[in-house]
Design an enzyme around this catalytic site. Structure first.
Site, PDB file in Angstrom:
ATOM      1  CD  GLU A 233      -2.728  -0.816  -0.209  1.00  0.00           C
ATOM      2  OE1 GLU A 233      -3.279   0.186  -0.190  1.00  0.00           O
ATOM      3  OE2 GLU A 233      -2.379  -2.163  -0.772  1.00  0.00           O
ATOM      4  CB  SER A 510     -48.836 -38.081  30.503  1.00  0.00           C
ATOM      5  OG  SER A 510     -49.886 -38.309  30.410  1.00  0.00           O
TER       6      SER A 510
END
Length: 857
Positions: A233, A510
């Site tokens: 860069e 149940s």
């Protein structure tokens, strides 16, 4: 003075003589004037031209001087004006830079974490899954482990150097752990029963920009990472003052040769100010402002500080829906490690991504990323940051991506804890303050729960196409402290975010019966699993209206032990046992166990009230824990970036609801349910050992349940439709597969059963529940078995059916005509219940929610 004549020819006479005109001069002597021929044909004219030219030259020189002065003045004015404007812009740029850098540059993302991760022998887990968890926990995957925080994967083994770590409510000790695997399960965890690691990130909580970033100091970033980025860069970064004329000229020449833009002239400082201050608009005005800001930033910050800003700011692509920003976040997203542990090739890969992050992302385009890595390495060699030999060696290594993609884990969990924390400290606080939220979730168990639900959903859709798409919720609660270690709120979070595990309140059917048995054993120490209860037609009359509960198969088996009645899930015995405890007292017991909406209606004995899977799983912790219910919780703590608790760690809440002996007796019966009763189908999924559970199905077929436990976990699964559409399947068919898959994979089935003091095993007649007498005149037992009783509380030999208790109570009820309830059935009650369709005759609940209304008092 007036008579004085000039020497030389008179101006006047010569003027006239030359003109040849004027009055005659004859009156002055009669002679005509003599004409003189000029020498050279006009000497006076030539002098005029010379004079004119001389004058013109003078004028030109004066004009040029004037023009030069004017131009100089104008130039000075323009220069002064430009300088003034530039000075103003520069001062404004300095102010902008100061203003930005005085405040935090970035919004810190919040994070939602698991509990400290644990693994143990028998847990279903492979090396790569563990490696992914370790990476999300912040450990670095390396070739050779040589410092705390490293781990490696070789030959199916995972070696971890665990550093000490701590936070509000949790702690991890330093250790070196080697984890081995066998047949897809953990075989050994460092020679210990459990290995413990730092929490795993489940999700980032980000602000509106949705950027994932972990800012780090430059001292945490290796030199070769800096070198790789600068090589690609801005190789002259440490030589210029923010602008690089040589770089601009070089870029212009390169682009001219290429015929297109292939290289930019912006310095790293310019890129930094563009990212921090400016938009991506392409204009001369923006470029000029970028240049001024770059100069200002160079004045206000050192080169190292600018580089640190850049390395933490730079955008490096996407991971899931989040933007990857900064080299540390990229290192974790691409390679499963922090930036501090990047090697040369990995650093070059990140540097190569910068110019076009999504095009060169190693997550999406590994071949393009490899090409860019090699370019970056070659560029590093060209500028002298590495030797050519070092670059060639790194190029020879294959690109290996071990990313932790940024998608959310456990999405229902994340939603729940975000809501809980932000209710306490304010909306948006997690992202706005960068809070770290620690949950109770165990990553491996959460993954197993999600897989169990997915597999069970696929099986359900294939086997029962008429109910394809039914929702499934699963929750697992740790018995010891109520921590929710796994939670799945539905089959597909993308389709529906409603959390059925925490907010889906449905009739429990149940599954309530084992709790009734528990409280029966607790309130009457003369009752045990062998106690006989009648299974015969039953009618209750309250205020002149009848309620007649029925069994699934429409049949009655006469005397049954309480053990067998629960194993087969018979309804009539459940009503009788509930009445023995007393419906009012039983409702209080149920609510104490966490079933907050339990009622004292007679139909509640068959589960006609609602509960969530979390509540039911919590209630079931009473069975393996010796009668203590652990309140469920999902949030461990929340802390700010400095580690200060903003939501303090809560203390586990546990409540004793029954004594240890009663809990053992009920749990022992539930193990029989899984071994040979309505839960016996769990065996085909690999469930074994001392595991108990119970099916549940509402009589209208809307809800199917399975709830059960190992010695470490209580797990509940619900299956049904959100809008009340009938499922038509029992808990054994619809809910058991998900439950059994999860439990079998959890590695928690090998617990030991400890018999508490105060119990004894006694031989009894099956038909009476009492010990045989053995005298010559005594009727022999048709069948003898052994069962548990409290010491000294077994009935006398030869006692009548029911051990002299439940059978006697029922006969007294019939004789006295007692209705046995404190509720009034409406007209629907006379039609009776349609019990659930279980292969073992599991009983059901009433047909309508609210079938009974309470008597006015």
């Amino acid at each position: 003075m007036a008579g004085r004549q000039p020497s030389g020819p008179s101006r006047r006479s010569s003027g006239r003589g030359a003109g040849g005109g004027g009055p005659s001069s004859k009156g002055r002597g009669g002679k005509a004037p003599v004409r003189r021929r000029s020498s050279g044909g006009g000497g006076k004219k030539g002098g005029a031209v010379t004079t004119w030219l001389r004058t013109a030259g003078i004028l030109l020189k004066q004009g040029a001087r004037w023009l030069a002065i004017r131009l100089l003045a104008l130039s000075v004015g323009v220069a002064l004006g430009v300088a003034a404007v530039g000075g103003i812009l520069y001062r404004q740029a300095l102010s902008d830079v100061d203003g930005l850098l005085e405040q935090p540059v970035w919004t810190q993302s919040g994070r939602v974490l698991s509990a400290p991760m644990e693994i143990w022998p028998g847990l279903t887990l492979d090396a790569e899954s563990l490696a992914g968890d370790l990476s999300r926990a912040g450990y670095a995957r390396v070739a050779t482990v040589d410092k705390p925080g490293d781990f490696s994967v070789h030959d199916g083994q995972v070696i971890v150097d665990v550093p000490a770590a701590a936070g509000p409510g949790w702690k991890v000790d330093a250790a070196r752990v080697t984890v081995t695997f066998r047949d897809g399960r953990v075989a050994l965890a460092g020679g210990k029963q459990r290995a413990r690691f730092a929490p795993v990130e489940l999700a980032g909580v980000r602000g509106p920009d949705n950027e994932a970033r972990r800012p780090v100091g430059l001292d945490e970033i290796p030199d070769h990472v800096e070198d790789a980025v600068l090589a690609m860069e801005d190789a002259r970064f440490r030589e210029h003052e923010g602008l690089d004329p040589l770089g601009i000229v070089r870029a212009l020449l390169v682009n001219a040769v290429a015929g297109r833009t292939v290289q930019g002239g912006s310095t790293l400082t310019q890129q930094t100010v563009k990212n921090l201050f400016l938009s991506s608009e392409r204009s001369y005005e923006r470029k000029a402002r970028e240049a001024v800001l770059a100069l200002a930033l160079e004045q206000r910050r050192s080169k190292d500080q600018i580089l640190e800003l850049y390395l933490n700011e730079i955008y490096l692509g996407q991971a899931g829906s989040a933007g990857i920003c900064g080299v540390d976040q990229a290192a974790r997203a691409f390679f499963g490690k922090p930036a501090s542990r990047l090697d040369l090739g990995e650093a070059a890969t990140i540097a190569g991504v910068i110019s076009a992050p999504n095009r060169y992302s190693p997550l999406r385009h590994p071949e393009a990323a490899l090409e860019r890595r090699d370019i970056a390495l070659q560029r590093m060699a060209e500028v002298g940051f590495v030797t050519q030999a070092e670059a060639d060696a790194a190029i020879a290594i294959p690109l290996q991506v071990h990313g932790t993609v940024g998608s959310r884990q456990a999405p229902w969990v994340v939603d729940a804890v975000v809501d809980e924390v932000e209710d306490a400290v304010g909306q948006g606080a997690i992202a706005g303050q960068g809070l770290e939220v620690v949950t109770t979730i165990q990553p491996a168990l959460q993954r197993l729960a999600e897989q169990a639900v997915a597999d069970a959903a696929a099986e359900l859709d294939a086997d029962h196409p008429d109910v394809a798409g039914a929702e499934i919720a699963l929750v697992a609660v740790r018995v010891s402290d109520g921590a929710i270690v796994a939670l799945v709120g539905g089959r597909d979070y993308g389709r529906s975010q409603f959390d059925r595990a925490r907010a889906g309140r449905r009739q429990v059917g149940s599954t309530v019966k084992p709790l009734t048995w528990l409280f029966a054993f607790d309130t009457d120490d003369g009752i045990g699993p062998a106690t006989v209860v009648q299974d015969e037609p039953l009618e209750r009359v309250v205020d002149g209206k009848a309620w007649t509960p029925k069994n699934y198969d429409g049949q009655y088996k006469g005397p049954l032990s309480m053990r067998q009645a629960l194993v087969e899930s018979r309804n009539v015995p459940a009503v009788l046992v509930a009445e023995r405890v007393g419906m009012g007292a039983l409702a209080v017991h149920w609510r104490d166990a966490g079933l907050s909406t339990a009622t004292d209606w007679p139909s509640a004995a068959l589960g006609s009230f609602g509960a969530t899977p979390v509540e039911l799983a919590s209630a079931y912790t009473a069975f393996p824990s010796g009668g203590v219910v652990a309140a469920p919780h999902l949030l461990l703590s929340a802390a700010d970036p400095q580690g200060n608790a903003v939501v303090p760690p809560g203390k586990p809440m546990r409540r004793r609801v029954a004594d240890e002996q009663a809990a053992f007796l009920a749990a022992d019966v539930l193990r029989d349910v899984v071994a040979r009763g309505t839960g016996k189908g769990a065996a085909r999924y690999g469930v074994r050992g001392p595991v108990g559970g119970k099916t549940g199905t509402t009589d209208d077929g809307n809800d199917a349940w399975f709830a059960g436990f190992t010695d470490e976990l209580a797990v509940a699964v619900w299956v049904g439709f959100d809008k009340g559409r009938a499922l038509g399947l029992t808990g054994g068919r619809a809910a058991l597969p998900a439950w059994a898959r999860f439990v079998a994979a959890s590695g928690t089935m090998d617990g030991t059963v400890t018999v508490p003091a105060g119990l004894e095993r006694v031989e009894v007649c099956v038909e009476t529940g009492a010990p045989p007498c053995g005298g010559p005149l005594d009727a022999p037992c048709q069948e003898v078995t052994e069962d548990w009783f409290r010491e000294g509380r077994a009935p006398a030999c030869g006692a009548e059916v029911g051990g002299g208790r439940l059978g006697l109570i029922e006969r007294l009820r019939r004789k006295l005509g007692d209705g046995g309830g404190e509720a009034v059935p409406d007209q629907e009650a006379a039609r009776g219940d349609a019990p659930e369709d279980d292969s073992q005759g599991d009983g059901g609940t009433e047909k309508r929610k609210g079938l009974f209304r309470r008597r006015d008092r």
